[in-house]
Design an enzyme around this catalytic site. Structure first.
Site: not given
Length: 988
Positions: A39, A183
């Protein structure tokens, strides 16, 4: 290039010459502000209000079904949550090439940059309160004042405690939704200057607002559930994830401890170049976390000392950074620790600074409008009562969630009141319906997902572990509202047998037309081996359960015959195989005379099959040992076999086949054979001497990972390995070159190695097919004029120029694209399973060698391995490492339906025998022999019951395979007689 009409219309609309901004819906796209593997993030703003936003553009070309699942996870999570410490999702769009996430813009960068810049980020300046000691701080060249941090080490204690409290608020909110982030790292903790409303509500003045971002790895995980995938960033990963063990939400607490350590000290608690070395350092620490000020105190250094870390923060870090999850602090204790008490709201007491400040630099304050507004807001807030609001876990956005929000009930347990839930941010007014849908057909209107009935929920095929019984989360929470998708009425495929289907967020694709003529091996695939849907049709990992709670559904969970999670490649197996191969290499004696035949159907020694990688000269000083550690999850870099140069270094290290290149590429190794030929390239693919094998000299650190490849494996070799490697190699010459037990062992192991080799070759072919399809998809989906560095936004001019041709062929081109994606995923599925089956044979062979070696070393002190046994160990090690890496990479490209393609192996065996017969007719006897042998190996692999899920081969299949082997054996025997006669004539 845009045509004149399109250009003229743009000039007319914009009102000035040569001025055009890319637009996504009602948003104007600005400069790029970030980039990742899949991305690119752009800064933009609303076209009418000019409110800044961030646009995350995700390329659809790079999305496998696994990656799409991560993206949908992020979208669905952000759509239903509303919290001041979590980045908000504003809108979603998609076009033919990209999916766009319009998100809240955080102008203060992220925590990692904040620590590195010591808080000197242009948007995070502030004006101290009148009479505050901070008003005496020096300003920069522009008259700005930033929060004072120590020049070295960690952040200021007040900022550290405030950031920790804000992070704890976000985690507590996620826990209320049974979510784990997986994460948490400084790069995913974004910062934003506090707004007037937030300052008025009591946010500490001058300290940024921390927001948790990037939910790509997040998943629903109830309190007692366990996960087993490798996600997150290595430096902040919990050790149980690094060991490939199952883990629960406590893994997030380790990450919080690592982030808190970095905020307090200025660096991560453990640093390493790869996750194997990182795990070794974590294990070596033995839960003994030492801070820099303690090191200086112990060494009694007279040098400049570090800023001391407060004792309560040290205690919290040590409680969070426990290697064993059971020893780690729990969520309740973490939320009640009180480390951030008094630092989550503005204090009325005078601040005391520990830093020396100058008194001659108060000029230039309040120059900007934003600073003046902050000053005014601060003055007004003195007489304003801080409002209290009930926590709102879900967005009240009617467009995203039409049902009224249900607040989470307050936790009344003792001690929970220490962590105050922050007020929800004001709900933005939406003037348009959500644009996000992944299906290729635009729906007429959005519909809500109806919670499925209990009878429709997929039933797991395996009984749950009694020790992991799912429990209700102790935290009270509201029932989340349904997730809105534009194609919620579509059905998701099931990976098991039958016609059962699950709900999906996407629509089924139209009937598929192949983009090119000609037979394809995947077109004849039985239905049990094909996902009945596009890779873009993966269901979102978050759905509504019967009780109204968020759930995560997966095709693998309902599968009755897929490989699924039964095949998890683990690091411990890699370590043990490499260690045993190194030990055999060290304990080998001078070369023996190889026995010519073992009575097998194959005449070629298995040692001739070297890894499909370029040879690396052992005396090349520019090459170093390359780690065979598996690539990190979601990496798009394939395991290339390329030489990686390094500076010359001493020691006894020998180079191994490289695993990961320095340059990124989205496709697997170019060394994969493009055709199943056995002629001219045979010499290149098959070595002729044991010397061509790569031998390693660095034994890996032994981890405590549970082995999931083919079941539990014996760990008793670890003691033997340690004992044998510690001894000096005695000068013992074996009395006889023939060892009956070793001869039987090598005969068995060679048969297993041959089966592993042919499955590996077939997996390479399927992986090559996947990459070729990926290149085809990339070529066909890239419009002319939109390649190169053009931003991935739809360009009105190009769209207008190609509108006519698009309207005529949009349906067929979309069907072709989906067809390619389906075939691409099917090829990757086949490759993954074939690699796994190959690994299973290799591990089985290595276990036999391991048991034999342990018995010999226990009975005979100083037993010396034969050259043949060492050669076999080196081959198994090299093949395991290469197969391991390719399987890891192929797994990122595969879908959820992973079934053993026995039909593919059968067809390959038949085709290879036909090619061998043609070669024999043409007089190429050597190539014909290799073809017949390969065909027999493939059929023998099919006759091995270990490759089947239920451990047995169907009777009708066994009869068919045996019948097929008879003529091939007959041809091979006759061919060998011809070869023997020709060699005899040549000798005469």
């Amino acid at each position: 290039m845009p045509d004149s009409n399109a250009q003229g219309s743009r000039e007319k609309e914009s009102g000035h010459h040569r001025s055009h901004k890319e637009r996504i819906g009602n948003y104007v796209v600005g400069a790029e502000i970030g980039r990742g593997s899949f991305a690119t993030v752009y800064k933009g703003y609303r076209s009418k209000t000019r409110v800044p936003i961030a646009i995350k553009a995700v390329s659809r070309q790079k999305l496998t079904s696994k990656l799409l699942e991560n993206l949908e996870s992020e979208i669905n999570i952000l759509k239903v949550i509303n919290h001041r410490n979590i980045v908000a999702l504003t809108d979603c769009f998609k076009n033919d090439t990209h999916i766009y996430l319009v998100m809240e813009y955080c102008s203060g960068s992220d925590l990692s940059v904040y620590i590195k810049q010591r808080g000197n980020i242009p948007t995070l300046d502030f004006v101290p309160k009148a009479g505050s000691s901070m008003a005496l701080l020096p300003t920069d060249d522009e008259g700005k004042i930033y929060w004072p941090h120590p020049p070295t080490g960690g952040l200021d204690e007040r900022v550290t405690r405030s950031f920790l409290g804000q992070l704890a608020q976000a985690i507590k909110f996620l826990r209320a939704q049974d979510l784990m982030h997986r994460d948490i790292k400084p790069q995913n903790l974004l910062l934003q200057p506090a707004t007037e409303t937030e300052v008025a509500e009591g946010h500490p003045y001058g300290i940024p607002v921390l927001k948790v971002a990037d939910f790509g790895f997040a998943r629903i995980l109830p309190a007692a559930a366990m996960a087993e995938t490798l996600c997150g960033s290595p430096l902040y990963m919990a050790p149980e994830i690094l060991r490939y063990e199952k883990y629960d939400a406590k893994a997030d607490l380790w990450s919080v401890g690592a982030v808190l350590f970095e905020m307090s000290v200025g660096r991560p608690p453990f640093r390493a170049n790869n996750h194997v070395e990182l795990l070794r350092r974590i294990e070596k620490s033995n839960d003994n976390i030492v801070f820099p000020d303690e090191k200086e105190r112990d060494s009694k250094s007279s040098d400049e000392t570090s800023i001391p870390v407060p004792s309560d923060i040290k205690a919290l870090i040590r409680a969070l950074l426990k290697r064993k999850p059971n020893d780690r602090m729990g969520f309740d204790d973490f939320f009640n620790c009180g480390v951030w008490d008094g630092h989550m709201a503005e204090s009325t007491e005078e601040e005391s600074l520990s830093l020396d400040v100058s008194t001659d630099s108060s000029a230039g304050l309040g120059e900007s409008d934003r600073i003046r507004q902050m000053v005014a807001s601060t003055e007004q807030s003195k007489d304003r009562l801080i409002p209290t609001r009930a926590p709102q876990p879900l967005a009240a956005d009617a467009a995203l969630n039409p049902q009224p929000a249900v607040p989470i009930s307050r936790d009344t347990s003792e001690g929970r009141s220490r962590l105050s839930t922050p007020p929800s941010r004001p709900t933005p007014t939406r003037r348009s319906t959500p644009k996000y849908y992944v299906g290729d057909a635009t729906p007429s209107e959005p519909t809500a997902i109806i919670p499925p009935s209990p009878s429709s929920a997929p039933t797991p095929t395996s009984a749950p572990d009694p020790g992991l019984t799912t429990q209700q989360s102790p935290t009270s929470r509201a029932n989340p509202r349904p997730i809105i998708t534009a194609a919620s009425s579509a059905q998701r495929r099931m990976s098991g047998k039958g016609d059962g289907r699950e709900a999906s967020s996407v629509e089924e694709a139209a009937p598929i037309t192949p983009p090119f003529a000609g037979p394809s091996p995947t077109m004849a695939r039985p239905s049990r081996g094909i996902n009945e849907g596009s890779p873009l049709a993966a269901a979102p990992p978050i759905t509504m359960g019967p009780d109204g709670r968020l759930e995560r559904s997966s095709a693998l969970e309902g599968s009755t015959s897929g490989v699924g999670t039964d095949y998890v490649v683990v690091e411990k197996q890699t370590v043990e195989i490499n260690a045993l191969a190194d030990e055999l290499d060290q304990a080998s004696k001078r070369p023996m005379i190889r026995r010519s035949s073992r009575g097998s159907v194959v005449s070629r020694p298995v040692s001739s099959f070297k890894p499909i990688s370029p040879n690396i000269a052992k005396n090349d000083p520019t090459l170093g040992p390359i780690s065979y550690s598996p690539p990190f999850a979601l990496s798009s870099t394939p395991p290339f076999a390329m030489q990686v140069p390094r500076h010359a270094s001493g020691g006894n290290s020998f180079p191994r086949n490289p695993s990961i290149p320095s340059s990124l590429n989205a496709f697997p190794p170019t060394t994969i054979s493009a055709s199943p030929s056995y002629g001219q390239d045979a010499a290149a693919r098959f070595g002729v001497s044991p010397g061509s094998l790569q031998t390693g000299a660095l034994a890996r650190a032994l981890t405590n990972t549970a082995i999931r490849l083919i079941g539990t494996s014996a760990n008793t070799a670890a003691t033997a390995i340690a004992r044998a490697t510690a001894k000096r190699r005695p000068n013992i010459v074996r009395v006889s070159d023939m060892d009956a037990a070793e001869d039987d062992l090598l005969c068995t192991v060679e048969d297993l190695a041959r089966k592993a080799f042919v499955l590996f070759e077939l997996a390479d072919e399927r992986l090559l097919a996947q990459t070729q399809l990926a290149q085809t998809a990339r070529t066909s989906s890239t419009p002319t004029g939109l390649t190169g560095t053009t931003p991935p936004f739809s360009m009105q001019a190009a769209a207008a120029a190609q509108a006519g041709s698009r309207r005529k062929s949009s349906s067929s081109s979309m069907n072709s694209e989906v067809w390619i994606l389906r075939q691409q995923e099917a090829a990757a599925n086949d490759a993954v399973v074939l690699y796994m089956k190959s690994l299973a044979f290799i591990v089985k062979a290595m276990d036999k060698v391991k048991r034999y070696w342990k018995n010999r070393t226990d009975v005979y002190d100083g037993y010396v391995a034969s050259q043949e046994l060492n050669e076999m160990g080196q081959w198994l090690r090299a093949r395991f490492n290469e197969t391991f890496e390719k399987a890891e990479w192929a797994k990122t490209q595969a879908g959820d339906t992973l079934l053993f393609p026995d039909w593919l192996v059968h067809d390959k065996a038949r085709d290879t025998s036909r090619q061998a017969a043609v070669a024999e007719l043409q007089g190429d006897l050597t190539t014909a022999e290799q073809g017949y042998e390969t065909s027999l190996w493939l059929l023998q692999a099919l006759l091995d019951e270990s490759v089947y899920e239920n451990g047995s081969i169907p009777d009708e299949d066994k009869v068919a395979y045996d019948r097929l082997m008879v003529p091939i054996k007959t041809r091979l025997d006759a061919l060998r007689k011809k070869l023997a006669e020709s060699s005899g004539m040549t000798a005469r």
